[in-house]
Design an enzyme around this catalytic site. Structure first.
Site, PDB file in Angstrom:
ATOM      1  N   HIS A 178     -11.423  -7.135  12.531  1.00 15.41           N
ATOM      2  CA  HIS A 178      -9.968  -7.251  12.347  1.00 15.41           C
ATOM      3  C   HIS A 178      -9.180  -6.701  13.527  1.00 15.41           C
ATOM      4  CE1 HIS A 178     -10.719  -7.489   7.711  1.00 15.41           C
ATOM      5  NE2 HIS A 178     -10.974  -8.624   8.327  1.00 15.41           N
TER       6      HIS A 178
ATOM      7  N   GLN B 286     -14.503  -3.522   9.687  1.00 18.86           N
ATOM      8  CA  GLN B 286     -13.192  -4.117   9.402  1.00 18.86           C
ATOM      9  C   GLN B 286     -12.099  -3.197   9.929  1.00 18.86           C
ATOM     10  OE1 GLN B 286     -13.188  -5.802   5.060  1.00 18.86           O
ATOM     11  NE2 GLN B 286     -14.792  -4.275   5.166  1.00 18.86           N
TER      12      GLN B 286
ATOM     13  N   THR C 226     -15.972  -0.072   1.501  1.00 14.51           N
ATOM     14  CA  THR C 226     -15.089  -1.249   1.455  1.00 14.51           C
ATOM     15  C   THR C 226     -15.066  -1.809   0.040  1.00 14.51           C
ATOM     16  OG1 THR C 226     -14.688  -3.513   2.240  1.00 14.51           O
ATOM     17  CG2 THR C 226     -16.969  -2.742   2.350  1.00 14.51           C
ATOM     18  N   SER C 227     -13.877  -2.257  -0.378  1.00 12.86           N
ATOM     19  CA  SER C 227     -13.746  -2.832  -1.722  1.00 12.86           C
ATOM     20  C   SER C 227     -14.210  -4.290  -1.734  1.00 12.86           C
ATOM     21  CB  SER C 227     -12.290  -2.751  -2.184  1.00 12.86           C
ATOM     22  OG  SER C 227     -11.482  -3.540  -1.336  1.00 12.86           O
TER      23      SER C 227
ATOM     24  N   ILE D 273      -9.683  -0.930  12.316  1.00 12.66           N
ATOM     25  CA  ILE D 273      -9.065  -1.105  13.626  1.00 12.66           C
ATOM     26  C   ILE D 273      -9.054   0.218  14.395  1.00 12.66           C
ATOM     27  CG2 ILE D 273      -7.741  -3.114  12.909  1.00 12.66           C
ATOM     28  CD1 ILE D 273      -5.313  -1.390  12.455  1.00 12.66           C
TER      29      ILE D 273
HETATM   30  N1  APR Z   1     -16.316   7.270   1.412  1.00  9.63           N
HETATM   31  C1  APR Z   1     -16.663   5.967   1.206  1.00  9.63           C
HETATM   32  N2  APR Z   1     -15.864   5.079   0.630  1.00  9.63           N
HETATM   33  C2  APR Z   1     -14.639   5.508   0.248  1.00  9.63           C
HETATM   34  C3  APR Z   1     -14.204   6.834   0.430  1.00  9.63           C
HETATM   35  C4  APR Z   1     -15.094   7.736   1.046  1.00  9.63           C
HETATM   36  N3  APR Z   1     -14.788   9.011   1.271  1.00  9.63           N
HETATM   37  N4  APR Z   1     -12.940   6.924  -0.060  1.00  9.63           N
HETATM   38  C5  APR Z   1     -12.614   5.703  -0.520  1.00  9.63           C
HETATM   39  N5  APR Z   1     -13.641   4.850  -0.344  1.00  9.63           N
HETATM   40  C6  APR Z   1     -13.743   3.432  -0.691  1.00  9.63           C
HETATM   41  C7  APR Z   1     -12.967   2.975  -1.908  1.00  9.63           C
HETATM   42  O1  APR Z   1     -13.716   3.229  -3.096  1.00  9.63           O
HETATM   43  C8  APR Z   1     -12.811   1.495  -1.637  1.00  9.63           C
HETATM   44  O2  APR Z   1     -13.886   0.746  -2.169  1.00  9.63           O
HETATM   45  O3  APR Z   1     -13.211   2.680   0.383  1.00  9.63           O
HETATM   46  C9  APR Z   1     -12.854   1.399  -0.109  1.00  9.63           C
HETATM   47  C10 APR Z   1     -11.541   1.021   0.524  1.00  9.63           C
HETATM   48  O4  APR Z   1     -11.192  -0.278   0.115  1.00  9.63           O
HETATM   49  P1  APR Z   1      -9.852  -0.972   0.627  1.00  9.63           P
HETATM   50  O5  APR Z   1      -8.706  -0.006   0.517  1.00  9.63           O
HETATM   51  O6  APR Z   1      -9.718  -2.272  -0.045  1.00  9.63           O
HETATM   52  O7  APR Z   1     -10.129  -1.143   2.208  1.00  9.63           O
HETATM   53  P2  APR Z   1     -11.067  -2.181   2.962  1.00  9.63           P
HETATM   54  O8  APR Z   1     -12.148  -2.702   2.080  1.00  9.63           O
HETATM   55  O9  APR Z   1     -11.446  -1.520   4.241  1.00  9.63           O
HETATM   56  O10 APR Z   1     -10.040  -3.338   3.255  1.00  9.63           O
HETATM   57  C11 APR Z   1     -10.445  -4.472   3.981  1.00  9.63           C
HETATM   58  O11 APR Z   1      -8.194  -5.204   3.988  1.00  9.63           O
HETATM   59  O12 APR Z   1      -5.920  -4.889   4.278  1.00  9.63           O
HETATM   60  C12 APR Z   1      -7.088  -5.282   4.862  1.00  9.63           C
HETATM   61  O13 APR Z   1      -7.360  -5.538   7.133  1.00  9.63           O
HETATM   62  C13 APR Z   1      -7.431  -4.561   6.122  1.00  9.63           C
HETATM   63  O14 APR Z   1      -9.629  -4.225   7.070  1.00  9.63           O
HETATM   64  C14 APR Z   1      -8.838  -4.095   5.898  1.00  9.63           C
HETATM   65  C15 APR Z   1      -9.323  -5.007   4.798  1.00  9.63           C
END
Ligand code: APR
Length: 244
Positions: free
Chosen positions: A110, A92, A177-178, A94
């Site tokens: 994305h 996901q 990823t969340s 960029i």
């Molecule tokens: N190692 C692994 N995971 C981690 C770490 C780490 N060091 N630090 C944080 N995280 C986890 C968090 O616990 C969380 O679950 O990364 C995740 C980030 O989640 P989000 O901030 O929601 O990001 P993401 O899931 O990538 O978002 C998806 O949302 O806004 C859009 O387009 C954007 O691609 C993105 C999409």
């Protein structure tokens, strides 16, 4: 590659895999969406209302990506591929940290911040080896360039390709990823029921859907640990020793 008998790892990564490289995640209390409102910087409406602001947001993020370096998680996945495993990465993100680590098979759901594209023809893409995009920078059809990223409210053009790749996995490794954004998060549903899935994320315990094995560790620790086991044994599985 229908005749490819190598073990096939499919990785589905989110911003957490790049966190230890110094790139902000989105939904943490100090994440990008706490500092910026999505509807002001990452939607087609924002672009129509205030393109300069949107360009500035992505120019700053592009500079952050260029300063970052791949971390142990990106590097471990590339090493697994070099050893002869089939590794498909669906991200996901960029940023280009998977590619810079050496992964060759990366699909950006994305989009890619290091590319610009035409506003009138999405197929007209332009690499951005340096600098940003400014108002007045135009494509070959004379239209303003925009970042080659997918905004909220836009279609995800590669989703069905990604779903086909996930359906062919021997193991699905989800990292950082969340799983909050659709349709990306629904990729997990493209795996056949018998395919093992693992989530490596410090918050894995609360985030993993039923049936997904949780490894509550950072990407930089959890991914290299898994990869060490796989490289040693030449197969993909979830070693019990890594489960909390
Ligand atoms: N190692 C692994 N995971 C981690 C770490 C780490 N060091 N630090 C944080 N995280 C986890 C968090 O616990 C969380 O679950 O990364 C995740 C980030 O989640 P989000 O901030 O929601 O990001 P993401 O899931 O990538 O978002 C998806 O949302 O806004 C859009 O387009 C954007 O691609 C993105 C999409």
């Amino acid at each position: 590659m229908a005749n490819d008998s190598r073990p096939h790892l499919v990785v589905f990564s989110g911003s957490g895999i790049s966190a230890e490289s110094g790139i902000q995640t989105f939904r943490a209390s100090d994440g990008l969406w706490a500092e910026h409102r999505i509807e002001e910087v990452a939607t087609p409406e924002a672009w129509r209302r205030d393109p300069a602001r949107v360009l500035n947001f992505y120019n700053l993020r592009r500079a952050q990506v260029r300063r970052a370096r791949p971390n142990a998680a990106h590097r471990a996945l590339a090493a697994l591929e070099r050893q002869g495993f089939r590794v498909s990465i669906i991200t996901q993100n960029i940023d280009d940290l998977h590619e810079r680590a050496g992964s060759r098979n990366v699909l950006h759901l994305h989009g890619e911040i290091l590319k610009a594209r035409s506003t009138v023809d999405a197929r007209m893409q332009y690499p951005l080896p340096r600098g940003g995009i400014e108002l007045g920078d135009i494509c070959d059809k004379g239209s303003q360039l925009r970042p080659d990223v997918v905004w909220f409210g836009e279609a995800v053009p590669h989703f069905s390709d990604a779903c086909e790749i996930v359906a062919e996995a021997d193991l699905l490794l989800v990292v950082g990823t969340s799983l909050a954004v659709m349709p990306a998060a629904s990729l997990l549903e493209c795996t056949p029921l018998e395919t093992p899935s693992v989530l490596v994320d410090p918050e894995a315990e609360s985030l993993a859907p039923p049936g997904v094995t949780r490894i509550s560790q950072s990407a930089g620790k959890g991914v290299p640990a898994l990869v060490r086991h796989w490289r040693r044994e030449g197969r993909l599985w979830v070693p019990e020793i890594l489960l909390g």
